[in-house]
Design an enzyme around this catalytic site. Structure first.
Site, PDB file in Angstrom:
ATOM      1  N   HIS A  54      16.806   0.125 -16.657  1.00  0.00           N
ATOM      2  CA  HIS A  54      16.130   1.041 -17.564  1.00  0.00           C
ATOM      3  C   HIS A  54      17.000   1.449 -18.747  1.00  0.00           C
ATOM      4  O   HIS A  54      16.526   1.541 -19.876  1.00  0.00           O
ATOM      5  CB  HIS A  54      15.677   2.303 -16.818  1.00  0.00           C
ATOM      6  CG  HIS A  54      14.667   2.053 -15.757  1.00  0.00           C
ATOM      7  ND1 HIS A  54      15.015   1.797 -14.447  1.00  0.00           N
ATOM      8  CD2 HIS A  54      13.313   2.013 -15.810  1.00  0.00           C
ATOM      9  CE1 HIS A  54      13.921   1.609 -13.733  1.00  0.00           C
ATOM     10  NE2 HIS A  54      12.868   1.730 -14.529  1.00  0.00           N
TER      11      HIS A  54
ATOM     12  N   ARG B 116       3.855  29.877 -16.405  1.00  0.00           N
ATOM     13  CA  ARG B 116       3.043  29.957 -17.624  1.00  0.00           C
ATOM     14  C   ARG B 116       1.606  29.551 -17.299  1.00  0.00           C
ATOM     15  O   ARG B 116       1.366  28.719 -16.424  1.00  0.00           O
ATOM     16  CB  ARG B 116       3.593  29.017 -18.704  1.00  0.00           C
ATOM     17  CG  ARG B 116       4.976  29.372 -19.215  1.00  0.00           C
ATOM     18  CD  ARG B 116       5.372  28.448 -20.354  1.00  0.00           C
ATOM     19  NE  ARG B 116       6.661  28.807 -20.937  1.00  0.00           N
ATOM     20  CZ  ARG B 116       7.815  28.256 -20.586  1.00  0.00           C
ATOM     21  NH1 ARG B 116       7.847  27.332 -19.643  1.00  0.00           N
ATOM     22  NH2 ARG B 116       8.943  28.648 -21.158  1.00  0.00           N
TER      23      ARG B 116
ATOM     24  N   ARG C 130      12.570  35.253 -20.929  1.00  0.00           N
ATOM     25  CA  ARG C 130      11.274  35.531 -20.318  1.00  0.00           C
ATOM     26  C   ARG C 130      11.078  37.013 -20.011  1.00  0.00           C
ATOM     27  O   ARG C 130       9.963  37.432 -19.718  1.00  0.00           O
ATOM     28  CB  ARG C 130      11.123  34.690 -19.040  1.00  0.00           C
ATOM     29  CG  ARG C 130      11.207  33.177 -19.254  1.00  0.00           C
ATOM     30  CD  ARG C 130      10.040  32.648 -20.060  1.00  0.00           C
ATOM     31  NE  ARG C 130       8.784  32.820 -19.385  1.00  0.00           N
ATOM     32  CZ  ARG C 130       8.267  31.960 -18.490  1.00  0.00           C
ATOM     33  NH1 ARG C 130       8.948  30.855 -18.175  1.00  0.00           N
ATOM     34  NH2 ARG C 130       7.093  32.181 -17.927  1.00  0.00           N
TER      35      ARG C 130
ATOM     36  N   GLU D  24      21.574   4.839 -12.488  1.00  0.00           N
ATOM     37  CA  GLU D  24      22.050   3.638 -13.187  1.00  0.00           C
ATOM     38  C   GLU D  24      23.418   3.864 -13.811  1.00  0.00           C
ATOM     39  O   GLU D  24      24.244   2.943 -13.858  1.00  0.00           O
ATOM     40  CB  GLU D  24      21.001   3.199 -14.203  1.00  0.00           C
ATOM     41  CG  GLU D  24      19.701   2.776 -13.519  1.00  0.00           C
ATOM     42  CD  GLU D  24      18.721   2.056 -14.433  1.00  0.00           C
ATOM     43  OE1 GLU D  24      19.044   1.850 -15.623  1.00  0.00           O
ATOM     44  OE2 GLU D  24      17.633   1.687 -13.942  1.00  0.00           O
TER      45      GLU D  24
END
Length: 286
Positions: free
Chosen positions: A29, A187, A241, A99
């Site tokens: 990847h 949320r 928050r 990887e």
């Protein structure tokens, strides 16, 4: 075409790079090999943060680009260093860690943004993760759910020292990593949808003294611990928050801090070798 290849002789299913030999071929990847990356790699989520990070280095070269994964390698004040973007969330991040580990990487530092939960944490401050709540599902596929996601103490020490030297305001504490940006972080979803327990989530985390929320740290820490590697995380606060403050600023502080931390870790490793000890401790000096 399938992402997997079938070995008709053995019946095994695998991908290029499945060998445990770190000198194996280019990774499937990331499209990088062992000669492309340094021993220490910074892990931002957003590929657009890669040039922000390499902008602090003495030099850099892009060595891989595939899907959400962009990898560059260079030097920071004499220390070899790489960066690989992971995309959003723990599934793609775990692929990057897997990887990169196969290429011989030994140190991983997440560099990102987060939402703070404690009122004293301001937008632009740094939060250095000491451990993480594993509210993502990726690490559950590696190890039992009560296994701790702990940051390596050498990486935490290097990040703190770097933030101190650079004069950046920072906090340390426990991070919660979620799989969902919306429901999993308390949320509302589309059309006001509220997941079960979401309205109480932030208060519960705040009362438990959790410092911040993001989406990748716990998987990185868990995989690193399982594989005997070292990892940590530093994130810039974009939102609080508790206070409602939100601004997308200060990401360069996390990038600069993590880059300096890699240099300090390299120095720690040299001192450990000179002193013939396995782990960094307070009796040693940078």
């Amino acid at each position: 075409m399938s992402d997997e290849t079938d070995d008709s002789a053995t019946g095994d299913v695998g991908v290029p790079g499945d060998s445990e030999d770190p000198n194996d071929e280019q990774q499937y990847h990331l499209e990088v090999g062992p000669d492309d990356v340094a021993d220490a790699v910074l892990l931002p989520g957003n590929p657009e943060r890669v040039p922000t990070i390499t902008g602090f280095w003495d030099d850099s070269e892009e060595v891989g680009r595939h899907r959400e994964y962009v990898t560059s390698t260079g030097q920071y004040e004499g220390a070899s260093i790489s960066v690989t973007s992971t995309g959003i969330g723990s599934p793609s991040t775990a692929i990057a860690v897997e990887e990169l580990a196969r290429t011989g990487v030994e140190t991983f530092i997440r560099v990102g943004s987060c939402g703070a939960l404690q009122p004293e944490m301001s937008v632009g401050d740094l939060i250095i993760t000491t451990g993480a709540v594993r509210q993502e599902g990726t690490s559950d596929e590696y190890v039992r759910e009560d296994y701790p996601a702990a940051a390596d103490h050498e990486v935490v020490s290097a990040l703190i020292a770097a933030a101190e030297r650079l004069g950046h305001t920072y906090h340390t504490g426990v991070t919660m990593s979620a799989d969902s940006f919306y429901a999993g972080q308390g949320r509302p979803g589309f059309d006001g949808f509220e997941a079960a327990g979401s309205t109480q989530l932030i208060d519960d985390l705040r009362e438990a003294n959790v410092a911040n929320i993001e989406m990748e740290a716990s998987a990185i820490l868990t995989l690193a611990n399982v594989y005997g590697l070292r990892a940590g995380a530093v994130c810039t606060v974009y939102a609080n928050r508790e206070t409602g403050e939100f601004r997308t600023e200060g990401e360069a502080r996390a990038a600069e801090t993590a880059s300096l931390a890699v240099k300090l870790l390299a120095r720690m490793d040299r001192i450990k070798a000179e002193q013939d000890v396995d782990r960094w401790h307070a009796g040693l000096s940078l």
